[in-house]
Design a protein around this motif. Structure first.
Motif, mmCIF file in Angstrom:
data_model
loop_
_atom_site.group_PDB
_atom_site.id
_atom_site.type_symbol
_atom_site.label_atom_id
_atom_site.label_comp_id
_atom_site.label_asym_id
_atom_site.label_seq_id
_atom_site.Cartn_x
_atom_site.Cartn_y
_atom_site.Cartn_z
ATOM 1 N N GLY A 27 38.876 43.508 13.417
ATOM 2 C CA GLY A 27 38.653 44.722 12.641
ATOM 3 C C GLY A 27 39.920 45.482 12.303
ATOM 4 O O GLY A 27 39.899 46.714 12.183
ATOM 5 N N GLY A 28 41.047 44.770 12.185
ATOM 6 C CA GLY A 28 42.294 45.419 11.798
ATOM 7 C C GLY A 28 43.071 46.052 12.930
ATOM 8 O O GLY A 28 44.093 46.704 12.691
ATOM 9 N N ARG A 29 42.617 45.861 14.162
ATOM 10 C CA ARG A 29 43.357 46.416 15.304
ATOM 11 C C ARG A 29 43.090 45.572 16.547
ATOM 12 O O ARG A 29 42.224 44.682 16.543
ATOM 13 N N THR A 30 43.834 45.868 17.592
ATOM 14 C CA THR A 30 43.700 45.130 18.849
ATOM 15 C C THR A 30 42.627 45.772 19.721
ATOM 16 O O THR A 30 42.574 47.000 19.863
ATOM 17 N N VAL A 31 41.770 44.948 20.288
ATOM 18 C CA VAL A 31 40.696 45.428 21.153
ATOM 19 C C VAL A 31 40.707 44.624 22.457
ATOM 20 O O VAL A 31 41.266 43.529 22.518
ATOM 21 N N ILE A 32 40.077 45.178 23.475
ATOM 22 C CA ILE A 32 39.907 44.456 24.734
ATOM 23 C C ILE A 32 38.651 43.598 24.622
ATOM 24 O O ILE A 32 37.546 44.106 24.477
ATOM 25 N N ARG A 33 38.858 42.283 24.660
ATOM 26 C CA ARG A 33 37.748 41.356 24.529
ATOM 27 C C ARG A 33 37.049 41.150 25.868
ATOM 28 O O ARG A 33 35.822 41.112 25.956
ATOM 29 N N ARG A 34 37.839 40.999 26.919
ATOM 30 C CA ARG A 34 37.278 40.803 28.259
ATOM 31 C C ARG A 34 38.157 41.525 29.268
ATOM 32 O O ARG A 34 39.371 41.613 29.094
ATOM 33 N N GLN A 35 37.537 41.987 30.339
ATOM 34 C CA GLN A 35 38.307 42.588 31.427
ATOM 35 C C GLN A 35 37.545 42.472 32.738
ATOM 36 O O GLN A 35 36.320 42.559 32.774
ATOM 37 N N HIS A 36 38.282 42.235 33.767
ATOM 38 C CA HIS A 36 37.754 42.272 35.127
ATOM 39 C C HIS A 36 38.888 42.784 36.009
ATOM 40 O O HIS A 36 39.898 42.105 36.180
ATOM 41 N N MET A 37 38.730 43.985 36.530
ATOM 42 C CA MET A 37 39.788 44.597 37.324
ATOM 43 C C MET A 37 39.305 44.766 38.759
ATOM 44 O O MET A 37 38.367 45.519 39.039
ATOM 45 N N ASP A 38 39.920 44.039 39.663
ATOM 46 C CA ASP A 38 39.606 44.160 41.084
ATOM 47 C C ASP A 38 40.331 45.366 41.683
ATOM 48 O O ASP A 38 41.446 45.702 41.275
ATOM 49 N N TYR A 39 39.699 45.997 42.687
ATOM 50 C CA TYR A 39 40.354 47.057 43.435
ATOM 51 C C TYR A 39 41.646 46.502 44.058
ATOM 52 O O TYR A 39 41.655 45.378 44.540
ATOM 53 N N PRO A 40 42.763 47.224 43.977
ATOM 54 C CA PRO A 40 42.891 48.633 43.599
ATOM 55 C C PRO A 40 43.268 48.873 42.145
ATOM 56 O O PRO A 40 43.528 50.006 41.767
ATOM 57 N N LEU A 41 43.344 47.830 41.308
ATOM 58 C CA LEU A 41 43.786 48.021 39.928
ATOM 59 C C LEU A 41 42.658 48.578 39.059
ATOM 60 O O LEU A 41 41.484 48.272 39.258
ATOM 61 N N HIS A 42 43.066 49.377 38.093
ATOM 62 C CA HIS A 42 42.124 50.005 37.183
ATOM 63 C C HIS A 42 42.848 50.277 35.871
ATOM 64 O O HIS A 42 44.049 50.561 35.870
ATOM 65 N N ILE A 43 42.145 50.166 34.744
ATOM 66 C CA ILE A 43 42.755 50.516 33.470
ATOM 67 C C ILE A 43 41.996 51.668 32.827
ATOM 68 O O ILE A 43 40.791 51.838 33.037
ATOM 69 N N THR A 44 42.727 52.472 32.057
ATOM 70 C CA THR A 44 42.107 53.560 31.318
ATOM 71 C C THR A 44 41.444 53.006 30.057
ATOM 72 O O THR A 44 41.540 51.814 29.760
ATOM 73 N N ARG A 45 40.819 53.870 29.312
ATOM 74 C CA ARG A 45 40.368 53.465 27.978
ATOM 75 C C ARG A 45 41.597 53.217 27.112
ATOM 76 O O ARG A 45 42.700 53.683 27.422
ATOM 77 N N LEU A 61 47.818 51.101 33.247
ATOM 78 C CA LEU A 61 47.362 50.405 34.452
ATOM 79 C C LEU A 61 47.541 51.343 35.640
ATOM 80 O O LEU A 61 48.643 51.863 35.885
ATOM 81 N N GLN A 62 46.478 51.544 36.388
ATOM 82 C CA GLN A 62 46.491 52.471 37.514
ATOM 83 C C GLN A 62 46.172 51.747 38.814
ATOM 84 O O GLN A 62 45.572 50.676 38.815
ATOM 85 N N SER A 63 46.573 52.368 39.929
ATOM 86 C CA SER A 63 46.205 51.886 41.252
ATOM 87 C C SER A 63 45.346 52.942 41.923
ATOM 88 O O SER A 63 45.714 54.122 41.966
ATOM 89 N N ALA A 64 44.186 52.529 42.435
ATOM 90 C CA ALA A 64 43.261 53.460 43.079
ATOM 91 C C ALA A 64 43.536 53.603 44.575
ATOM 92 O O ALA A 64 42.814 54.328 45.266
ATOM 93 N N SER A 65 44.562 52.907 45.071
ATOM 94 C CA SER A 65 44.883 52.992 46.496
ATOM 95 C C SER A 65 46.198 53.752 46.669
ATOM 96 O O SER A 65 46.772 54.263 45.713
ATOM 97 N N GLY A 66 46.696 53.799 47.882
ATOM 98 C CA GLY A 66 47.943 54.504 48.161
ATOM 99 C C GLY A 66 49.170 53.655 47.949
ATOM 100 O O GLY A 66 50.261 54.017 48.402
ATOM 101 N N GLY A 67 49.029 52.512 47.292
ATOM 102 C CA GLY A 67 50.174 51.656 47.024
ATOM 103 C C GLY A 67 49.923 50.231 47.458
ATOM 104 O O GLY A 67 48.780 49.782 47.583
ATOM 105 N N LEU A 68 51.009 49.494 47.694
ATOM 106 C CA LEU A 68 50.935 48.117 48.166
ATOM 107 C C LEU A 68 51.225 48.083 49.663
ATOM 108 O O LEU A 68 52.184 48.716 50.136
ATOM 109 N N TYR A 69 50.390 47.329 50.392
ATOM 110 C CA TYR A 69 50.482 47.287 51.847
ATOM 111 C C TYR A 69 50.766 45.861 52.323
ATOM 112 O O TYR A 69 50.626 44.888 51.572
#
Length: 284
Positions: A27-45, A61-69
């Motif tokens: 449709g003239g722009r880039t879209v997200i076709r598929r996504q699967h984000m496991d905890y702790p990763l998360h993406i915004t709209r 790209l966001q992390s829902a935890s306190g970092g990498l352990y």
């Protein structure tokens, strides 16, 4: 009666997670076709920030935890299909905690299709005392596609006792879709190498690497790139990548702030050359 230890007293083995993101042109722009984000990763709209480049999709790209352990094994697969344009960046820096005996590993696999553009810019990892992080990246890039990678780290001791991280390792392997090898870039730095006066970073606390895989006509001037980053208070040196693949630049910053400004400046110079137009600022 058998006594069992309470759950909080059992050593945690760390996390192994698998996340996948697929961008497509429709449709003239880039879209997200598929996504699967496991905890702790998360993406915004998705955001379309660039009026002059309406096909370019920006994701945080966001992390829902306190970092990498210790023991964390995070896998992130990104596919940018033919003709799509994706700018992926982090919302903020990720703290890397003490690695114990296992350390932390970030596995990244990137697939950039025909005529596609993929920018993946991470804010610097914050290496706490004892941190041991390995960032392992494998990328497949089509002949006429563009891949812009910027990754870095900064050193931080919360209690100010002069302690340092354990190790920071990076491995990057770039190939064509047919498997032809273009670039291999491996690095390893131990925290103890920073301690002597004029150590591995020349007394500085932050470093990053920019890798730009692109056709020659979509590369920026090396001198302009270096001057722009240096104007942010960083030391920067760039050179052509092997096999005519693009260019690579190392950046040193006095601290996290100067490094972030240098990385952002490098993103805009490289992005403008690759897309042919100035890109909008990615606000945090």
């Amino acid at each position: 009666m058998q006594l069992l230890p309470q759950s909080f007293s059992i050593p945690h083995p760390g996390r192994e997670t698998w996340s996948r993101l697929e961008a497509d042109f429709a449709g003239g722009r880039t879209v997200i076709r598929r996504q699967h984000m496991d905890y702790p990763l998360h993406i915004t709209r998705g955001f379309y920030m660039d009026r002059a480049v309406p096909d370019l999709l920006t994701l945080y790209l966001q992390s829902a935890s306190g970092g990498l352990y210790a023991g964390d094994r995070l896998h992130l697969n990104i596919a940018v299909r033919s003709g799509a344009s994706l700018s992926l960046t982090s919302q903020s820096s990720t703290v890397v905690h003490h690695g114990r005996e296992d350390g932390s590993i970030m596995h990244q696999m990137l697939d950039v299709g025909i005529g596609a553009f993929c920018s993946f810019v991470n804010d610097p990892y914050i290496l706490f005392p004892g941190a041991h992080l390995a960032v392992k990246t494998i990328a497949s890039v089509a002949d006429d596609a563009v891949l812009l990678l910027i990754d870095g780290f900064t050193v931080h001791d919360p209690v100010g006792e002069g302690r340092s991280f354990s190790r920071f390792e990076t491995t990057l392997r770039v190939v064509r879709p047919d498997g032809k090898l273009l670039v291999v870039d491996n690095g390893c730095l131990a925290g103890k190498e920073l301690r002597p006066a004029g150590g591995a970073l020349g007394g500085r606390k932050a470093a990053a690497t920019l890798t730009l895989i692109a056709p020659p006509e979509r590369l920026p001037s090396i001198s302009v790139l270096e001057r722009t980053v240096a104007a942010q208070g960083c030391l920067a040196g760039a050179s052509r990548a092997p096999n005519g693949a693009g260019l690579v630049m190392r950046i040193l910053g006095e601290d996290a702030g100067s490094l972030v400004r240098g990385m952002e400046a490098a993103f805009h110079v490289a992005g403008a050359a690759a897309k042919g137009l100035e890109l909008a600022r990615r606000r945090r």
